[in-house]
Design an enzyme around this catalytic site. Sequence first.
Site, PDB file in Angstrom:
ATOM      1  N   HIS A 197     -45.103  22.299 -31.244  1.00 44.93           N
ATOM      2  CA  HIS A 197     -46.118  22.904 -32.108  1.00 44.93           C
ATOM      3  C   HIS A 197     -46.898  21.867 -32.892  1.00 44.93           C
ATOM      4  O   HIS A 197     -48.054  22.099 -33.259  1.00 44.93           O
ATOM      5  CB  HIS A 197     -45.487  23.962 -33.017  1.00 44.93           C
ATOM      6  CG  HIS A 197     -45.383  25.274 -32.325  1.00 44.93           C
ATOM      7  ND1 HIS A 197     -46.387  26.210 -32.366  1.00 44.93           N
ATOM      8  CD2 HIS A 197     -44.438  25.763 -31.503  1.00 44.93           C
ATOM      9  CE1 HIS A 197     -46.040  27.241 -31.620  1.00 44.93           C
ATOM     10  NE2 HIS A 197     -44.866  26.994 -31.083  1.00 44.93           N
ATOM     11  N   GLU A 442     -44.154  36.040 -21.659  1.00 45.08           N
ATOM     12  CA  GLU A 442     -43.719  34.651 -21.863  1.00 45.08           C
ATOM     13  C   GLU A 442     -42.265  34.443 -21.467  1.00 45.08           C
ATOM     14  O   GLU A 442     -41.739  33.334 -21.584  1.00 45.08           O
ATOM     15  CB  GLU A 442     -43.943  34.238 -23.315  1.00 45.08           C
ATOM     16  CG  GLU A 442     -43.393  35.205 -24.340  1.00 45.08           C
ATOM     17  CD  GLU A 442     -43.868  34.895 -25.750  1.00 45.08           C
ATOM     18  OE1 GLU A 442     -44.287  33.753 -26.015  1.00 45.08           O
ATOM     19  OE2 GLU A 442     -43.794  35.792 -26.606  1.00 45.08           O
ATOM     20  N   ASP A 466     -44.293  29.151 -23.727  1.00 42.62           N
ATOM     21  CA  ASP A 466     -42.914  29.623 -23.616  1.00 42.62           C
ATOM     22  C   ASP A 466     -42.560  30.020 -22.187  1.00 42.62           C
ATOM     23  O   ASP A 466     -41.410  29.868 -21.762  1.00 42.62           O
ATOM     24  CB  ASP A 466     -42.660  30.804 -24.562  1.00 42.62           C
ATOM     25  CG  ASP A 466     -42.234  30.341 -25.953  1.00 42.62           C
ATOM     26  OD1 ASP A 466     -41.692  29.228 -26.062  1.00 42.62           O
ATOM     27  OD2 ASP A 466     -42.454  31.076 -26.928  1.00 42.62           O
ATOM     28  N   CYS A 513     -53.249  32.840 -23.337  1.00 41.39           N
ATOM     29  CA  CYS A 513     -53.487  32.299 -24.681  1.00 41.39           C
ATOM     30  C   CYS A 513     -52.659  31.047 -24.943  1.00 41.39           C
ATOM     31  O   CYS A 513     -52.684  30.499 -26.035  1.00 41.39           O
ATOM     32  CB  CYS A 513     -53.181  33.358 -25.749  1.00 41.39           C
ATOM     33  SG  CYS A 513     -51.451  33.853 -25.809  1.00 41.39           S
TER      34      CYS A 513
END
Length: 582
Positions: A197, A442, A466, A513
């Site tokens: 992240h 995901e 993910d 996304c």
Amino acid sequence: MASFTLHGIPVSRGIAIGRAHLLAPAALDVRHYLIADEQVEAEVERLQQAIETVHRELQTIWRELPKDAPAELGAFIDVHALILSDPMIAEMPLDIIRTRYYNAEWALVTQIDELSAQFDEVEDAYLRERKADIQQVGERVLKVLTGTAALPEPDGGDDAAARMIVVAHDISPADMLRFKERAFGGFVTDLGGQNSHTAIVARSLDIPAVVGMYKASALIEQDDWLIIDGDAGVLIVDPSPKVMEQYRERHARLMRERKKLSRLKKMPAVTRDGTEIALLANIELPDDCPAAMEAGASGVGLFRSEYLFMGRTGSLSKLPSEDEQFESYRKAVLAMKGRPVTIRTLDIGADKPLDVAEQTALNPALGLRAIRFCLAEPQMFLEQLRAILRASAYGPVKLLVPMLAHGFEIDQTLAMIEQAKTQLRDAHVKFDPLVPVGAMIEIPAAALTLPLFIKRMDFLSIGTNDLIQYTLAIDRADHEVAHLYNPLHPAVLYLLSTTISIGAKYGVPVSVCGEMAGDTKLTRLLLGMGLREFSMHPAQLLSVKQEILNSDLDAIVPQTKKILRTLEHLAIAEAVERLRAM
């Protein structure tokens, strides 16, 4: 100092040239230098101010302790405050500055070392262990003295900030949010992977970054000249004048190319054969909406609501209230001026914990996270659902649920959404009763049981970050296995293409996304699979639009089908490169 080069994982493209700012814990190993007579009192005052700052910090921590905090915690803070007030810490280092002409950091460390040595000789085990408290107090003061406890306020405004490169061992997602408020040239970290992240936020800020550099924070010194080559994953420390000039020229060329891209802002995203593509933006906070609008996004495809929750230490009572959330969602909806805003419900867990100190799961990526966490905390979940629904009265809102894998999870989630609607109706609060509800795909189990989702959900959004992690059993935040993270693995491509084609077959919109949506190397591959809705960071949108404008689906689709039948990684990578060149 001789120039040297470090290699890491490139996560955000571009070139940054600037001075190093070390964002690392202060160590008890500091720079030692002697000061002049006329500097003594200024150095004494600097240390006194640092001690006073730590006193205030401790008082604030003590005041803000939760009511249910263990009594030992308050006692621990009291002990540190007493140590800080003791003449051995508060006065002796000042005498060392005045008599030995040591700089403040050196004087403080010298005194702490002497006290530590005395405690080593104490026979009582309890008293001997108090050495750790003295060292921790010293660490706190040193952090203030060296400025490594926080991001600085650069002198010289935005120009100076753009020349500052942050160097850290690691940066948590919550800490990365502070970069939203400051302009920095770039950053490098010892840890991290391509899709940690930290890397994702770097791309959202559109600043060059390299992670996974192992020893960078130990090898680089404060104010060293640095060059980040975000394309190659290279960091050059103290570059020669010739190398510096070469990179300045490259940086200027990149800025010219970026300026050319800005001409595409108002152009519709249409392939050469006339197929319209929707380009949406991923955002972390409502303040990201102006950048999305500026880039020409046709809406928000992913509002990561967890960033409203992060950095809230302690119990659930400290999380944002329904009204606080509602105001954030409403602000985003209004800022997008009629364009749809897709709000993802709380996706906490794994590398995005609410409180790092409270993370105890052996494998948080497979634990109580995302929708599992929300269903286990129904009152908190209902608050968020009500807040999202209330925002739908101010513009088009879509509700997105992460990490669904089971039919019963879908049913429980939909039941809670209906419960939230009922509560709002009973309270006579306005909302859109037809808010579309979608699911994140995901988890491989979700991609392999799509009929469960197709008949219950209004739309699907593929979270490739993910999906790749779970398909390949790779912890994307673990730098030791980051090299195995591969979006072009045939299993990943199979799950992606299957989800897109089944969605198209049944008339259920599908978007991507995850980070793959913003990677221009993969734009044509995703178009060839049938993807018609991409959601990415605003900074990536114009580059992807340029790829779309230059793409011809009649040529791309047959080549994509061949790629999807290929199993060897090298052959897939070569075919994707050929696809880009078409």
